[in-house]
Design an enzyme around this catalytic site. Structure first.
Site, PDB file in Angstrom:
ATOM      1  N   ASP A 118      84.436  62.634  27.228  1.00  0.00           N
ATOM      2  CA  ASP A 118      85.466  62.982  25.963  1.00  0.00           C
ATOM      3  C   ASP A 118      85.028  63.816  25.124  1.00  0.00           C
ATOM      4  O   ASP A 118      83.933  64.409  25.172  1.00  0.00           O
ATOM      5  CB  ASP A 118      85.932  61.656  25.392  1.00  0.00           C
ATOM      6  CG  ASP A 118      87.514  61.740  25.165  1.00  0.00           C
ATOM      7  OD1 ASP A 118      88.142  62.895  25.130  1.00  0.00           O
ATOM      8  OD2 ASP A 118      88.018  60.795  24.993  1.00  0.00           O
TER       9      ASP A 118
ATOM     10  N   GLU B 292      88.515  67.527  27.838  1.00  0.00           N
ATOM     11  CA  GLU B 292      88.482  68.461  26.905  1.00  0.00           C
ATOM     12  C   GLU B 292      89.799  68.938  26.231  1.00  0.00           C
ATOM     13  O   GLU B 292      89.857  69.610  25.389  1.00  0.00           O
ATOM     14  CB  GLU B 292      87.413  69.684  27.135  1.00  0.00           C
ATOM     15  CG  GLU B 292      87.110  70.532  26.020  1.00  0.00           C
ATOM     16  CD  GLU B 292      88.550  71.741  25.564  1.00  0.00           C
ATOM     17  OE1 GLU B 292      88.126  72.324  24.708  1.00  0.00           O
ATOM     18  OE2 GLU B 292      89.059  71.976  26.654  1.00  0.00           O
ATOM     19  N   TRP B 293      90.863  68.314  27.133  1.00  0.00           N
ATOM     20  CA  TRP B 293      92.199  68.580  26.778  1.00  0.00           C
ATOM     21  C   TRP B 293      92.755  69.948  27.122  1.00  0.00           C
ATOM     22  O   TRP B 293      93.842  70.188  26.615  1.00  0.00           O
ATOM     23  CB  TRP B 293      92.675  67.985  25.336  1.00  0.00           C
ATOM     24  CG  TRP B 293      91.610  66.505  24.872  1.00  0.00           C
ATOM     25  CD1 TRP B 293      91.900  65.453  25.745  1.00  0.00           C
ATOM     26  CD2 TRP B 293      90.896  66.540  23.788  1.00  0.00           C
ATOM     27  NE1 TRP B 293      91.023  64.672  25.036  1.00  0.00           N
ATOM     28  CE2 TRP B 293      90.470  64.974  23.839  1.00  0.00           C
ATOM     29  CE3 TRP B 293      90.713  67.318  22.676  1.00  0.00           C
ATOM     30  CZ2 TRP B 293      89.922  64.600  22.954  1.00  0.00           C
ATOM     31  CZ3 TRP B 293      89.861  66.554  21.773  1.00  0.00           C
ATOM     32  CH2 TRP B 293      89.352  65.246  21.880  1.00  0.00           C
ATOM     33  N   GLY B 294      91.939  70.886  27.391  1.00  0.00           N
ATOM     34  CA  GLY B 294      92.392  72.225  27.697  1.00  0.00           C
ATOM     35  C   GLY B 294      92.321  73.115  26.764  1.00  0.00           C
ATOM     36  O   GLY B 294      92.671  74.260  26.867  1.00  0.00           O
TER      37      GLY B 294
ATOM     38  N   ASP C 194      96.738  63.353  25.754  1.00  0.00           N
ATOM     39  CA  ASP C 194      97.105  62.251  26.323  1.00  0.00           C
ATOM     40  C   ASP C 194      98.560  61.913  26.757  1.00  0.00           C
ATOM     41  O   ASP C 194      99.549  62.587  26.215  1.00  0.00           O
ATOM     42  CB  ASP C 194      96.746  60.961  25.482  1.00  0.00           C
ATOM     43  CG  ASP C 194      95.102  61.176  25.335  1.00  0.00           C
ATOM     44  OD1 ASP C 194      94.351  61.896  25.944  1.00  0.00           O
ATOM     45  OD2 ASP C 194      94.795  60.081  24.713  1.00  0.00           O
TER      46      ASP C 194
HETATM   47  C1  GLA Z   1      90.964  60.534  24.213  1.00  0.00           C
HETATM   48  C2  GLA Z   1      91.372  60.682  25.762  1.00  0.00           C
HETATM   49  C3  GLA Z   1      92.078  59.317  26.192  1.00  0.00           C
HETATM   50  C4  GLA Z   1      91.071  58.405  26.056  1.00  0.00           C
HETATM   51  C5  GLA Z   1      90.807  58.232  24.494  1.00  0.00           C
HETATM   52  C6  GLA Z   1      89.895  57.012  24.254  1.00  0.00           C
HETATM   53  O1  GLA Z   1      92.207  60.337  23.732  1.00  0.00           O
HETATM   54  O2  GLA Z   1      91.981  61.833  26.083  1.00  0.00           O
HETATM   55  O3  GLA Z   1      92.026  59.701  27.811  1.00  0.00           O
HETATM   56  O4  GLA Z   1      89.947  58.369  26.884  1.00  0.00           O
HETATM   57  O5  GLA Z   1      90.235  59.142  24.236  1.00  0.00           O
HETATM   58  O6  GLA Z   1      89.515  56.802  22.838  1.00  0.00           O
END
Ligand code: GLA
Length: 400
Positions: A148, A181-183, A203
């Site tokens: 993450d 890394e969410w992009g 998310d």
């Molecule tokens: C981030 C990630 C999620 C999850 C949470 C856990 O938000 O994107 O998928 O792993 O952390 O805290």
């Protein structure tokens, strides 16, 4: 002589620069992850029960493989040697025993860490401890690491993921690396070198098309994630996948919405990681998650992400080139009312602008297999005419 010189040079290069374990994800990874449903409320018994459900309800037979523990599995502090410590209340027998149990079922085991000082939930991150943590995970028998991006404070993402990738390679146990890394830093452009899949979004939320605003960050409904990035399908393929996040099937949407969500994840060739409580899933949910024809589209060896061919009013037509000159086609009704779809195949040609697959239905004829009805459905020489319920799909494999 020349070639052995180059091989020696390559090996030396790998020693210096590191390398990921290749070919661990030639098709999108399939499994289950604890986060969407359980957040910090995880423990050994839950994971054992999930492993049992994999066998009991047919998930393993359908191809699901990884059981992944997300955030909140460790104590809040490392021990005096700097090692991560599993929370003894949640995991009284430690992680190795649990991984052994998962392996004893013929399944694989995954765990979570973070490239920053702390995980998103405030547990210790791996920054500065990459080698130590990779060795620990390898010694426990970990097969998959979700890594993450919280609390990274200006760290360079490529450097961070390379460092962990190198550490995992040096630790010597093949492990999938899921880049989370969410992009933001366009991981599709560099992720394949270090990992096997990369999140493209924040998310997911268990809703069809909503945005859940938490102030400093937002969670995204299924359709929001589908449309979050443009022009990235060219980066996705065997051993390096765009990751549209863990699934919310079974987490409160309607059966039609769950079916659409799953169909899209199959069409998009993204990881199929279940995020529901599979210990007590409803028969409808199990039926969706284990539809082998839909899964075969996701796992097709070409590994091509679907693209949108056209919009018919509010019905989207998604298409995915498959191996052996076959195609998958998914009609998605985005409206809140049913629609009647008329689609004269012979008036259409599919042209994949990136991977150069094409088909002209005025020249070629296919047999149709209706994925969700599980039956043959005529041929493309006849126009299609069908009703699709609100937020539902009609999905076909086009067979030669
Ligand atoms: C981030 C990630 C999620 C999850 C949470 C856990 O938000 O994107 O998928 O792993 O952390 O805290």
């Amino acid at each position: 002589m020349k070639s052995s010189f180059f091989i020696a040079l390559m090996l030396l290069g790998n020693l210096i620069y590191g390398q990921k374990f290749e070919n661990l994800a030639l098709t999108p990874p399939m499994g289950w992850n604890s986060w969407n449903t359980f957040k910090s409320d995880i423990n050994e018994q839950l994971i054992r029960d999930v492993a049992d459900a994999f066998i009991r309800d047919g998930y393993k037979d359908s191809g699901y493989e990884y059981i992944i523990i997300d955030d909140c599995w460790s104590l809040r502090e490392r021990d005096e040697n700097g090692n991560l410590v599993p929370d003894p209340e949640k995991f009284p027998n430690g992680i190795k025993a649990l991984a052994d149990y998962v392996h004893s079922k013929g399944l694989k085991f995954g765990i979570y860490s973070d490239a920053g000082t702390k995980t998103c939930a405030g547990y210790p991150g791996s920054q500065g401890h990459e080698m130590q943590d990779a060795r620990l995970f390898a010694s426990w028998g970990v097969d998959y690491l979700k890594y993450d991006w919280c609390n990274t404070f200006g760290r360079d993402p490529e450097e961070a993921y390379k460092t962990m990738s190198d550490a995992m390679y040096a630790a010597g146990r093949p492990m999938v690396l899921g880049i989370c890394e969410w992009g933001t830093a366009e991981p599709w452009k560099w992720g394949k070198e270090y990992g096997h899949l990369w999140r493209i979004s924040g998310d997911i939320a268990p809703c069809f098309d909503c945005v859940v605003d938490h102030g400093s960050y937002r969670d995204w409904g299924v359709m929001k994630i589908v449309y979050m990035r443009e022009n990235i399908r060219k980066y996705s393929g065997p051993d390096g996948w765009n990751d549209f996040d863990m699934m919310e099937v079974g987490n409160g949407m309607t059966v039609e919405e769950d079916r659409s969500h799953f169909s899209l994840w199959c069409m998009l060739a993204t990881a199929l990681i279940m995020g529901n409580d599979i210990r007590s899933a409803s028969p409808e949910t199990i039926e969706i998650l284990t539809n082998e024809e839909a899964i075969a589209i996701n796992q097709d060896p070409l590994g091509i992400q679907a693209f949108k061919h056209t919009n018919l009013d509010s019905t989207e037509v998604w298409v995915k080139p498959l191996d052996n000159d076959e195609w998958a086609v998914c009609f998605l009704n985005r409206k809140s009312t049913p629609v009647w779809v008329e689609f004269d195949w012979k008036q259409h040609a599919f042209n994949d602008p990136v991977f150069s697959y094409e088909v002209d239905f005025s020249k070629e004829k296919f047999r149709l297999f209706n994925i969700w009805e599980g039956r043959k459905a005529g041929r493309t020489n006849r126009p299609l005419s069908a009703e699709i319920a609100s937020h539902d799909v009609l999905m076909f494999r086009l067979e030669k």
